[in-house]
Scaffold this active site. Structure first.
Site, PDB file in Angstrom:
ATOM      1  N   VAL A  82      -7.029 -38.314  77.331  1.00  0.00           N
ATOM      2  CA  VAL A  82      -7.488 -37.573  78.506  1.00  0.00           C
ATOM      3  C   VAL A  82      -6.983 -38.261  79.766  1.00  0.00           C
ATOM      4  CG1 VAL A  82      -9.501 -36.749  79.772  1.00  0.00           C
ATOM      5  CG2 VAL A  82      -9.548 -36.806  77.274  1.00  0.00           C
ATOM      6  N   VAL A  84      -5.516 -37.277  84.094  1.00  0.00           N
ATOM      7  CA  VAL A  84      -5.100 -36.356  85.155  1.00  0.00           C
ATOM      8  C   VAL A  84      -4.190 -37.122  86.108  1.00  0.00           C
ATOM      9  CG1 VAL A  84      -5.857 -34.883  87.068  1.00  0.00           C
ATOM     10  CG2 VAL A  84      -7.226 -35.004  84.974  1.00  0.00           C
ATOM     11  N   ARG A  91      -9.092 -31.042  91.597  1.00  0.00           N
ATOM     12  CA  ARG A  91      -8.667 -29.636  91.558  1.00  0.00           C
ATOM     13  C   ARG A  91      -9.214 -28.930  90.322  1.00  0.00           C
ATOM     14  NH1 ARG A  91      -2.280 -29.532  92.943  1.00  0.00           N
ATOM     15  NH2 ARG A  91      -2.631 -27.358  92.333  1.00  0.00           N
ATOM     16  N   VAL A  93      -8.995 -29.931  87.198  1.00  0.00           N
ATOM     17  CA  VAL A  93      -8.166 -30.062  86.000  1.00  0.00           C
ATOM     18  C   VAL A  93      -8.970 -30.625  84.837  1.00  0.00           C
ATOM     19  CG1 VAL A  93      -6.138 -31.178  84.996  1.00  0.00           C
ATOM     20  CG2 VAL A  93      -6.030 -30.263  87.326  1.00  0.00           C
ATOM     21  N   LEU A  94      -9.692 -31.727  85.072  1.00  0.00           N
ATOM     22  CA  LEU A  94     -10.459 -32.331  83.988  1.00  0.00           C
ATOM     23  C   LEU A  94     -11.553 -31.387  83.487  1.00  0.00           C
ATOM     24  CD1 LEU A  94     -11.127 -34.711  82.166  1.00  0.00           C
ATOM     25  CD2 LEU A  94     -12.563 -35.630  83.994  1.00  0.00           C
ATOM     26  N   THR A  95     -12.254 -30.745  84.390  1.00  0.00           N
ATOM     27  CA  THR A  95     -13.318 -29.823  83.983  1.00  0.00           C
ATOM     28  C   THR A  95     -12.764 -28.697  83.125  1.00  0.00           C
ATOM     29  OG1 THR A  95     -14.623 -30.322  85.956  1.00  0.00           O
ATOM     30  CG2 THR A  95     -15.124 -28.265  84.818  1.00  0.00           C
ATOM     31  N   SER A 118     -12.773 -44.823  79.365  1.00  0.00           N
ATOM     32  CA  SER A 118     -12.261 -45.827  80.286  1.00  0.00           C
ATOM     33  C   SER A 118     -13.190 -45.946  81.486  1.00  0.00           C
ATOM     34  CB  SER A 118     -10.844 -45.457  80.745  1.00  0.00           C
ATOM     35  OG  SER A 118     -10.813 -44.141  81.276  1.00  0.00           O
ATOM     36  N   GLU A 119     -13.823 -44.839  81.874  1.00  0.00           N
ATOM     37  CA  GLU A 119     -14.825 -44.824  82.947  1.00  0.00           C
ATOM     38  C   GLU A 119     -16.016 -44.002  82.457  1.00  0.00           C
ATOM     39  OE1 GLU A 119     -13.247 -44.680  87.171  1.00  0.00           O
ATOM     40  OE2 GLU A 119     -11.587 -43.742  86.099  1.00  0.00           O
ATOM     41  N   TYR A 123     -17.946 -38.889  81.897  1.00  0.00           N
ATOM     42  CA  TYR A 123     -18.203 -37.948  80.812  1.00  0.00           C
ATOM     43  C   TYR A 123     -19.655 -37.519  80.678  1.00  0.00           C
ATOM     44  CZ  TYR A 123     -13.404 -38.889  79.676  1.00  0.00           C
ATOM     45  OH  TYR A 123     -12.037 -38.989  79.756  1.00  0.00           O
ATOM     46  N   PHE A 415      -9.484 -44.990  69.482  1.00  0.00           N
ATOM     47  CA  PHE A 415      -8.716 -43.783  69.128  1.00  0.00           C
ATOM     48  C   PHE A 415      -8.352 -43.030  70.393  1.00  0.00           C
ATOM     49  CE2 PHE A 415     -13.252 -42.916  68.659  1.00  0.00           C
ATOM     50  CZ  PHE A 415     -13.444 -41.803  69.464  1.00  0.00           C
TER      51      PHE A 415
END
Length: 415
Positions: A82, A84, A91, A93-95, A118-119, A123, A415
Site C-alpha cells: 500500500v 500513495v 486526493r 487515493v488511499l480511501t 508502517s504508520e 488504518y 508480508f
C-alpha cells in the site's frame, strides 16, 4: 486527467513496484528481494492507480490462511504493497483503494483482512484494530544467564545449511501454526522469505546461519536462524548475535536453541526482534530486568464478514451477548448481533452469530472488534480506554473472558 484504478498486469509490475519503493523512501530493494516479491505477487489481487502513464497509488493482497483462537485456520487477505505517491496525497487515493479492496475481500468470502502498518494511525479509520504485539530484545549475555528445563542437555544441535534444512524447518513451523493465533499457514514460495540474505542488508554481519534441534530419534524439533556480527574493542571481542527466528516444538528444544545463541564464541550480545509478546524466553532468563525489551504493534486485523469471523474461532468461556457494532466503512457489519458460544466450541459447533433486535449489551466499533478478535487484547482494557461501552452490567466481563486467549497472538514474519 481523471485517475484510473485497475487490476495490475504482469507487464506493469516493474513500474508499480518502482512506485512502491518511492512511496517508502526511494531506496531500491536488493534484486533478490525484488525477485521474490514479484514471484509472490497475486496479480488479480493487486491494484494500481494511474495518472496517465504514471503509477501514483498501489495496494495488494496475499491469499493467506490465518490461525485463530481454537486452532482453526481461516481465509484472510494479507494486505500489502500500500502506497500513495507524494504528489497525489489528500486526493482520496488511499480511501478509494481501501474501499475497492475490502469489497473484493468480501466478495472472495474471506472473513478477515490483516496487515502490518508502517504508520498505524492510518488504518484505524478503515476499521483495522491492533490485534497482536511483538517484542524486540537486546541482551548482554555477560550479565544474563538461562535457567533451562529438564531434558535440555539431551537435545542434539546441528549446524546446517539454511536451504538444505528448509523442509524440516517448515515442518516445525507448520506444526506450530494451530497453537498460536495470528500465524499464517505458509503457502508455497513464502518459505523463501526467511532465507533472503542479500549482502547489502547484513550491515557487517555474517551470511545467514541455521542450527537445528533434534530429539533422541533424530527428528528435527526446532531451529534457529541467525547472523553473527563480529566486533572488537581494546579489551577484546564484542560480537553480536542477530537472531532471525527461533521455533521449537517442546520446551527443552527451545531452551537448547537459546542457550546455543547465548554461548556463541566471541559474542556478548544477543538481539532479536519480532518475538511473541509472551515469549518463553522471558521466563528462561535469570533476571528479566537485564533484558532491554521493547514492545510495539505487529498485526492489524479487520473483521470483514462479522458473523463468519466470529463463528470461525473458539471462545474460552461460555458467552451470550448482544453486540452493537459500529462500522461506517463496511456497513454490512453494522448493527446488533447476538453471539452465543459454549466454552471451547468452534468451527461452527456451538457458536451462533445472528442479527437481532434485542437490546444491545456491549457497544463497540469494528476497530475494537478487530483488536480483540485474536484474543491478545482484552475488551476490558479497551473499555478502560473508553473504546468499548458496557450496556448491561456484567456483559463486559463475560464477553472479555470469552474472547481472551491462552497465548498471545503473533505475526511471525512480514508480508
Amino acid at each position: 486527467m481523471a485517475l484510473d484504478t485497475r487490476v495490475l498486469t504482469a507487464d506493469e509490475w516493474d513500474v508499480w513496484y518502482d512506485h512502491l519503493e518511492l512511496a517508502f523512501g526511494g531506496v531500491p530493494e536488493p534484486p533478490e528481494e525484488r525477485a521474490l516479491y514479484r514471484s509472490l505477487t497475486e496479480y488479480d489481487r493487486s491494484l494500481g492507480v494511474w495518472d496517465g502513464g504514471t503509477c501514483v497509488g498501489s495496494a495488494g493482497a496475499f491469499s493467506f490462511r490465518l490461525s485463530v483462537p481454537g486452532g482453526a485456520v481461516v481465509p484472510a487477505a494479507g494486505v500489502t504493497m500500500v502506497g500513495v505517491a507524494p504528489t497525489h496525497r489528500r486526493r482520496g487515493v488511499l480511501t478509494s483503494l481501501m474501499r475497492r479492496q475490502l469489497d473484493d475481500v468480501r466478495a472472495a468470502g474471506e472473513p478477515l483482512a490483516v496487515l502490518t502498518a508502517s504508520e498505524p494511525e492510518i488504518y484505524g479509520r478503515f476499521g483495522y484494530g491492533t490485534a497482536a504485539y511483538e517484542l524486540s530484545v537486546d541482551i548482554d549475555t555477560t550479565r544474563v544467564r538461562l535457567r533451562v528445563p529438564p531434558g535440555t542437555d539431551a537435545v542434539r544441535l546441528r549446524l546446517v545449511d539454511p536451504l538444505k534444512a528448509l523442509t524440516e524447518c517448515e515442518r516445525v513451523y507448520a506444526a506450530l501454526v494451530p497453537g498460536r493465533p495470528g500465524m499464517p499457514a505458509r503457502r508455497p514460495g513464502w518459505e523463501m522469505q526467511a532465507l533472503l540474505d542479500p549482502e547489502s542488508r547484513r550491515s557487517g554481519a555474517s551470511p545467514l546461519k541455521c542450527v537445528v534441534a533434534e530429539d533422541a530419534a533424530g527428528q528435527v524439533v526446532g531451529y534457529a536462524r541467525y547472523r553473527v556480527r563480529p566486533d572488537w574493542e581494546p579489551t577484546g571481542s564484542d560480537g553480536t548475535v542477530l537472531v532471525g527466528e527461533v521455533d521449537a516444538l517442546d520446551p527443552a528444544a527451545y531452551a537448547a536453541l537459546w542457550r546455543y545463541l547465548f554461548e556463541i564464541d566471541l559474542t556478548w550480545h544477543v538481539r532479536a526482534s519480532g518475538r511473541p509478546a509472551d515469549d518463553p524466553l522471558l521466563h528462561l532468563v535469570n533476571d528479566v530486568r537485564r533484558i532491554r525489551a521493547v514492545q510495539r504493534d505487529a498485526l492489524h486485523l479487520r473483521v470483514v464478514d462479522l458473523p463468519g469471523a466470529l463463528r470461525a474461532r473458539r471462545y474460552g468461556a461460555p458467552v451470550d451477548v448482544v453486540l452493537e457494532v459500529e462500522d461506517a466503512f463496511c456497513p454490512w457489519n453494522a448493527g446488533r448481533w447476538r453471539l452465543t458460544a459454549q466454552g471451547d466450541a468452534g468451527d461452527g459447533a456451538g457458536v451462533r452469530c445472528v442479527r437481532t433486535e434485542d437490546p444491545a449489551e456491549l457497544a463497540l466499533s469494528a476497530r475494537e472488534l478487530g483488536s480483540a478478535y485474536l484474543g491478545g487484547v482484552t475488551l476490558t482494557s479497551l473499555a478502560a480506554a473508553g473504546q468499548v461501552k458496557e450496556l448491561r452490567p456484567g456483559a463486559l466481563r463475560e464477553t472479555s473472558r470469552a474472547f481472551a486467549g491462552d497465548v498471545a497472538p503473533w505475526r511471525p514474519h512480514n508480508f
